[in-house]
Design a protein around this motif. Structure first.
Motif, PDB file in Angstrom:
ATOM      1  N   UNK A 155       0.821  -1.390   0.114  1.00  0.00           N
ATOM      2  CA  UNK A 155      -0.034   0.120   0.115  1.00  0.00           C
ATOM      3  C   UNK A 155       0.849   1.169  -0.132  1.00  0.00           C
ATOM      4  N   UNK A 156       0.498   2.092  -0.848  1.00  0.00           N
ATOM      5  CA  UNK A 156       1.460   3.393  -0.972  1.00  0.00           C
ATOM      6  C   UNK A 156       0.818   4.212  -0.004  1.00  0.00           C
ATOM      7  N   UNK A 157       1.818   5.017   0.596  1.00  0.00           N
ATOM      8  CA  UNK A 157       1.233   6.006   1.744  1.00  0.00           C
ATOM      9  C   UNK A 157       0.312   7.060   1.235  1.00  0.00           C
ATOM     10  N   UNK A 158      -0.455   7.581   2.071  1.00  0.00           N
ATOM     11  CA  UNK A 158      -1.493   8.505   1.544  1.00  0.00           C
ATOM     12  C   UNK A 158      -0.653   9.996   1.387  1.00  0.00           C
ATOM     13  N   UNK A 159       0.510  10.074   2.095  1.00  0.00           N
ATOM     14  CA  UNK A 159       1.116  11.331   1.980  1.00  0.00           C
ATOM     15  C   UNK A 159       2.413  11.328   1.059  1.00  0.00           C
ATOM     16  N   UNK A 160       2.298  10.390   0.140  1.00  0.00           N
ATOM     17  CA  UNK A 160       3.279  10.464  -0.957  1.00  0.00           C
ATOM     18  C   UNK A 160       3.189  11.539  -1.819  1.00  0.00           C
ATOM     19  N   UNK A 161       4.397  12.012  -2.334  1.00  0.00           N
ATOM     20  CA  UNK A 161       4.262  13.170  -3.199  1.00  0.00           C
ATOM     21  C   UNK A 161       3.725  12.836  -4.716  1.00  0.00           C
ATOM     22  N   UNK A 162       3.726  11.657  -4.943  1.00  0.00           N
ATOM     23  CA  UNK A 162       3.005  11.292  -6.075  1.00  0.00           C
ATOM     24  C   UNK A 162       2.727   9.930  -6.423  1.00  0.00           C
ATOM     25  N   UNK A 163       2.455   9.290  -7.682  1.00  0.00           N
ATOM     26  CA  UNK A 163       2.204   8.084  -8.002  1.00  0.00           C
ATOM     27  C   UNK A 163       4.046   7.155  -8.044  1.00  0.00           C
ATOM     28  N   UNK A 164       3.864   6.100  -7.863  1.00  0.00           N
ATOM     29  CA  UNK A 164       4.958   5.201  -7.769  1.00  0.00           C
ATOM     30  C   UNK A 164       5.019   4.285  -8.638  1.00  0.00           C
ATOM     31  N   UNK A 165       5.812   3.725  -9.593  1.00  0.00           N
ATOM     32  CA  UNK A 165       5.499   2.833 -10.474  1.00  0.00           C
ATOM     33  C   UNK A 165       6.410   1.392  -9.656  1.00  0.00           C
ATOM     34  N   UNK A 166       5.715   0.563  -9.422  1.00  0.00           N
ATOM     35  CA  UNK A 166       6.593  -0.868  -8.715  1.00  0.00           C
ATOM     36  C   UNK A 166       6.741  -1.946  -9.525  1.00  0.00           C
ATOM     37  N   UNK A 167       6.127  -1.993 -10.733  1.00  0.00           N
ATOM     38  CA  UNK A 167       6.614  -2.870 -11.707  1.00  0.00           C
ATOM     39  C   UNK A 167       8.055  -3.149 -11.850  1.00  0.00           C
ATOM     40  N   UNK A 168       8.766  -4.208 -11.863  1.00  0.00           N
ATOM     41  CA  UNK A 168      10.187  -4.548 -11.690  1.00  0.00           C
ATOM     42  C   UNK A 168      10.750  -4.620 -10.246  1.00  0.00           C
ATOM     43  N   UNK A 169      10.114  -4.196  -9.342  1.00  0.00           N
ATOM     44  CA  UNK A 169      10.595  -4.242  -8.020  1.00  0.00           C
ATOM     45  C   UNK A 169      10.337  -5.891  -7.329  1.00  0.00           C
ATOM     46  N   UNK A 170      11.090  -6.239  -6.577  1.00  0.00           N
ATOM     47  CA  UNK A 170      11.058  -7.430  -6.117  1.00  0.00           C
ATOM     48  C   UNK A 170      10.668  -7.672  -4.525  1.00  0.00           C
ATOM     49  N   UNK A 171      10.561  -9.085  -4.145  1.00  0.00           N
ATOM     50  CA  UNK A 171      10.368  -9.549  -2.835  1.00  0.00           C
ATOM     51  C   UNK A 171      10.743 -10.648  -2.460  1.00  0.00           C
ATOM     52  N   UNK A 172      11.368 -10.702  -1.465  1.00  0.00           N
ATOM     53  CA  UNK A 172      11.902 -11.882  -0.723  1.00  0.00           C
ATOM     54  C   UNK A 172      11.172 -12.379   0.537  1.00  0.00           C
ATOM     55  N   UNK A 173      11.468 -13.619   0.731  1.00  0.00           N
ATOM     56  CA  UNK A 173      10.863 -14.125   1.979  1.00  0.00           C
ATOM     57  C   UNK A 173      12.390 -14.253   2.907  1.00  0.00           C
TER      58      UNK A 173
END
Length: 322
Positions: free
Chosen positions: A111-129
């Motif tokens: 979830x993107x924070x409500x107080x962010x300055x603008x949109x964030x492109x997250x395609x290409x980001x990664x997650x690990x366990x």
């Protein structure tokens, strides 16, 4: 200065101080709470901060500088050199990760924070366990508008506006009629029709906020029986059309509706028809992406798990542990 003048000034000073003392005592004196716990001022720097403090003073709220994960579960913050430019702008929610073992029902949310300055492109980001040899998954593109029974070939990078979220499901939706959920998609005013189909199970459930049937285009041109039927329809629900053994047609157990009525119902009250009639209306698109990793085994452990989100440069955006 002569002695008489000095004595006169002293008497004036005593008189003024006596009057101020009487006023102070009359307004509560030492019994006033402010006398014991009123605001104070720190000495100026470098001795102090120069700030006002004390129980009688309400300080301004401090801006949140840490992601919620670090406040709630005691994680140590990563060093500055490991932090992304977007550090703290996206929050991980554990979703069903701690308790679900079925991949098509296991999910977390970003979830993107409500107080962010603008949109964030997250395609290409990664997650690990948190395994000793972590599994890594990459956030893919998505189809902005899902069309049922279509290849949905047009994909775009997924962008989260402030307050928007992405539901990341480990597996995929099982194929079912009438639509195969074969794409990552952005929720819209019509996706409630998908949620209402009994053969589907979206986890978490899609919002049911479809257009009002009684306000559909051309509804006022229907005959009286059909108009009354449409006015009673629940939002996001496709009428059920059946025939008995004698060939008589029933729509939601109602018989005798005209062929024009039947055609209108089929043309307006299902997912694809809803998209056709409402795609161009304001605020058609929602603020939630549904993304499927299409893995056949679970990704997140039931306990002692650490989920880490990295940007495209391998810098840490957020972490969550449970």
């Amino acid at each position: 200065m002569n002695a008489g003048s000095a004595t006169g000034d002293l008497w004036w000073f005593v008189a003024i101080m006596t009057a101020l003392g009487l006023i102070w005592y009359a307004t509560g004196g030492p019994s006033r709470p402010e006398a014991r716990q009123g605001p104070f001022i720190q000495p100026p720097a470098p001795i102090g901060s120069g700030e006002i403090y004390g129980a009688g003073h309400r300080p301004s709220p401090s801006p949140r500088t840490l992601p919620s994960a670090y406040q709630s579960n005691g994680l140590k913050e990563p060093p500055l050199t490991a932090r992304s430019l977007w550090y703290g702008q996206v929050i991980i929610d554990n979703g069903s990760g701690p308790y679900e073992i079925q991949p098509n029902q296991e999910y977390i949310t970003l979830e993107a924070n409500y107080n962010n300055p603008g949109p964030i492109t997250i395609t290409g980001w990664s997650l690990t366990n948190g395994k000793s040899r972590p599994d890594a998954v990459t956030i893919p593109n998505g189809t902005r508008l899902f069309i049922g029974n279509s290849a949905n070939p047009v994909t775009v990078p997924i962008t989260l506006a402030p307050g928007a979220r992405l539901v990341l499901t480990t597996g995929q939706m099982p194929n079912s009629d009438p639509y195969a959920i074969n794409a990552n998609f952005l929720a819209n005013k019509c996706t409630g029709y998908l949620e209402a189909l009994p053969q589907y199970r979206f986890t978490p459930a899609l919002r049911r906020s479809c257009p009002d049937p009684a306000k559909e285009p051309n509804v006022k041109n229907l005959d009286n029986e059909c108009y009354d039927f449409v006015s009673r329809l629940s939002s996001c629900r496709a009428p059920k059309i059946e025939r008995d053994v004698d060939g008589y047609e029933f729509i939601d157990n109602v018989s005798g509706l005209s062929s024009n009525c039947r055609a209108y119902l089929l043309e307006h009250f299902n997912y694809n028809s809803c998209v056709k009639w409402h795609e161009q209306v304001p605020n058609f698109y929602g603020d939630e992406w549904r993304v499927y990793l299409r893995r056949s085994w679970e990704l997140w452990a039931p306990n002692r798990e650490l989920i880490t989100l990295y940007d495209q440069s391998g810098k840490i955006v957020a972490e969550s542990a449970y």
